[in-house]
Design a protein around this motif. Sequence first.
Motif, PDB file in Angstrom:
ATOM      1  N   ARG A   4     -61.889  79.316  34.926  1.00  0.00           N
ATOM      2  CA  ARG A   4     -61.556  78.573  33.720  1.00  0.00           C
ATOM      3  C   ARG A   4     -60.445  77.600  34.081  1.00  0.00           C
ATOM      4  NH1 ARG A   4     -61.490  84.017  31.411  1.00  0.00           N
ATOM      5  NH2 ARG A   4     -63.514  84.388  30.483  1.00  0.00           N
ATOM      6  N   THR A  94     -52.516  74.078  25.741  1.00  0.00           N
ATOM      7  CA  THR A  94     -53.949  74.322  25.869  1.00  0.00           C
ATOM      8  C   THR A  94     -54.190  75.795  26.191  1.00  0.00           C
ATOM      9  OG1 THR A  94     -54.323  72.067  26.638  1.00  0.00           O
ATOM     10  CG2 THR A  94     -56.031  73.669  27.132  1.00  0.00           C
ATOM     11  N   TRP A  95     -55.238  76.398  25.584  1.00  0.00           N
ATOM     12  CA  TRP A  95     -55.519  77.811  25.839  1.00  0.00           C
ATOM     13  C   TRP A  95     -57.007  78.089  25.659  1.00  0.00           C
ATOM     14  CZ3 TRP A  95     -54.180  75.864  21.199  1.00  0.00           C
ATOM     15  CH2 TRP A  95     -54.793  76.372  20.046  1.00  0.00           C
ATOM     16  N   ASP A  96     -57.408  79.277  26.125  1.00  0.00           N
ATOM     17  CA  ASP A  96     -58.788  79.728  26.027  1.00  0.00           C
ATOM     18  C   ASP A  96     -58.885  80.732  24.877  1.00  0.00           C
ATOM     19  OD1 ASP A  96     -61.293  80.787  26.268  1.00  0.00           O
ATOM     20  OD2 ASP A  96     -61.170  81.201  28.414  1.00  0.00           O
ATOM     21  N   ARG A 129     -60.761  70.635  19.463  1.00  0.00           N
ATOM     22  CA  ARG A 129     -61.757  71.111  20.423  1.00  0.00           C
ATOM     23  C   ARG A 129     -62.409  69.871  21.023  1.00  0.00           C
ATOM     24  NH1 ARG A 129     -63.962  76.344  20.212  1.00  0.00           N
ATOM     25  NH2 ARG A 129     -63.092  77.690  18.597  1.00  0.00           N
ATOM     26  N   ASP A 140     -65.806  73.969  28.855  1.00  0.00           N
ATOM     27  CA  ASP A 140     -65.029  75.185  29.070  1.00  0.00           C
ATOM     28  C   ASP A 140     -64.539  75.850  27.792  1.00  0.00           C
ATOM     29  OD1 ASP A 140     -62.625  73.809  28.287  1.00  0.00           O
ATOM     30  OD2 ASP A 140     -62.527  72.964  30.291  1.00  0.00           O
ATOM     31  N   ARG A 142     -62.012  75.357  25.800  1.00  0.00           N
ATOM     32  CA  ARG A 142     -60.588  75.522  25.565  1.00  0.00           C
ATOM     33  C   ARG A 142     -60.123  74.672  24.386  1.00  0.00           C
ATOM     34  NH1 ARG A 142     -57.987  78.110  29.819  1.00  0.00           N
ATOM     35  NH2 ARG A 142     -56.003  77.082  29.418  1.00  0.00           N
ATOM     36  N   THR A 144     -56.742  72.728  22.295  1.00  0.00           N
ATOM     37  CA  THR A 144     -55.476  72.037  22.516  1.00  0.00           C
ATOM     38  C   THR A 144     -54.762  71.869  21.179  1.00  0.00           C
ATOM     39  OG1 THR A 144     -56.320  70.828  24.419  1.00  0.00           O
ATOM     40  CG2 THR A 144     -54.379  69.924  23.333  1.00  0.00           C
TER      41      THR A 144
END
Length: 653
Positions: A4, A94-96, A129, A140, A142, A144
């Motif tokens: 990722r 930013t993250w998953d 997104r 991906d 993720r 923000t």
Amino acid sequence: MFYRPVIAGVVAAQILAISPALAADKISYAAPAAWIQGAEVPQAPPEDGAAAVQLVLDDNQTRFAPDGDSYYNRRIYKVTKTEGLPGFQSRSITWDPASETVVWHSLRILRGGKTIDLLKGGKDMLVLRRETSLERAMLDGRLTANRQIEGLQVGDAVDMSWTVTRRDPITQGRSFDFERMAFPGTAGRYRVRVSWPEARSLRWKATEGFGEPTVTTRDGWTVLERDVLQAVAPKPPQGAPARFRRLGELETSSYASWGDVSQIMAPHFARAAVLKPGSAVRQEAAKIAAASKDPKARAFAALKLVEDQTRYLFLGMGEGGYIPATADETWERRFGDCKAKTVLLTALLKELGIESEAALVSLGGGDGMDERLPSLSAFNHVLVRAVIDGKTYWLDGTRTGDRGGLDALRSPNWRWALPLRDQGAELERVIEPPLDNPQMTAAIRLDASKGLEVAAPAKITMRMQGDAANGMRQMIARSAKPDLERAVRQTFSTTFSWIDLKTVTWEDAPAEDAFSLVITGEADVDWRENPDLGVREFRLPGSGAGGPQAFPRREPGPNRDAPYVLAYPMFSRSSVEVVLPSGGRGFTIRGPNGVQMIGGYELKQVSKVEGGVARFFTDVRSVSPEIPADQIEAANKALRGLAAQEYFVRAPK
């Protein structure tokens, strides 16, 4: 891609329409957790000679806990010049959402003892997104979170802090943290603080320039800490291999070995490669088997099938960043990422009776992998390790256009690979030998047989092999013929300004894994009078150019005596031929002859008149990937001499 990505953007609207709502889709706003140790705002570094934006505080705290790993970060930047303002139009995190949650603690401007709150409980926060790598066929998933910085002035400081907590079931409770002193100039304070339960076993490793952390135990927690005021990040040595440029870094890992990583991932790839009853993949394998009994021919046919019949698309949403799609699913939808293509290829090879397994590698980061602590995040790509008649072959289904058979494939330059096995495996060295044949041959032939006063017909042939041929072949396939001819003439007109370029053709030789670009035109062969010798002579344009580049001199600092990296593997050949008037009678030449080693490069030069043609040949081949630093001065002196060489054809008196 396999992992990722660390920096990502936003998911496409189509993905939004089908993705389930996740709790982690929303960001939280709260004070830092109790385990986080607060930091007073340190004194800013001196502004004299500083950059337009200074780093006042770089605070990084990590806690490995049973319920997840949390990473706290706080940054304070001070804008010292007008040029620094454009870089602070907004701040983002930013993250998953599949495995991470975010708590944003603060975002504020510090101005003359006053605080301007920009966070406001997230009222003006924009959560997006979007995909930043769609052009590279990557999704991906993720998120923000973005906030504009309003009213910022020179002399202000921007203070922001946040915590990301990760709970990833794929790693089965293993933890890893990576910290690096990556700031320019001086930081007012740099701190790293990593804590974990005292009963848990972890290892840590610091590279040159980071300093020695302290280790303490309190209230059942082990704490690893490095806290520096007025910190200066170590500067990497110019021209050094990657393992010597890893300065000011700290790794903390609970993986027992690289075998841990291998064992974790092996079952996922093994399950995905199992074919269902009546599988179309099994039918494709049967066709390949019927066409040839040679295992190498079969393996290459399977590779070509994966390369040519499935396009590349990375899907990293949810477990897609680590877990491959099944071989049947990838074949049915005719697309997949490196994981999916690897599974499809191993399934085909298994049906064909060829020993193979998935292997993790690091694109661009393999050098020195054996010196690092083990972790899954060390890898960003996966391919197939196949063994035929005792020889190892590395097969990458994400490539396209491979020609010439299995033995024409070069070993990848990623240094280390980790095979995925149920019992675990350690890193395997990937050996990349020097090239035996040129990857690029540039030949110029000038027909000056009609005399010294007329333009000479010219022919330029660029012959490429291997990856160079593959790249050119694909570029031509994607281009319209008239557009490509025009682009080639314009591009080459810079280097060959003395040749009026007219026609452009190309020749493909798949059996030889070669591709040739042929350009013709008329050359202005400038025969000038040499007053000292009383003869006319033609100095070949570009004489002395085209050899290896000089090596940079290093400033004092860590790893200053590290070896220098070379262009490896590399083998190029260039030649110029001039067909002379009167069969070459009375014509002489001036040019180098001989073989010499210059800084890890083997240089062969031939200059001669033969059969009425003046011929100049140069081969440059790297024989090793790097050379010791104590050879650089001698190498640079030899390279200066090489650049001063001149090539002449002289007419009779």
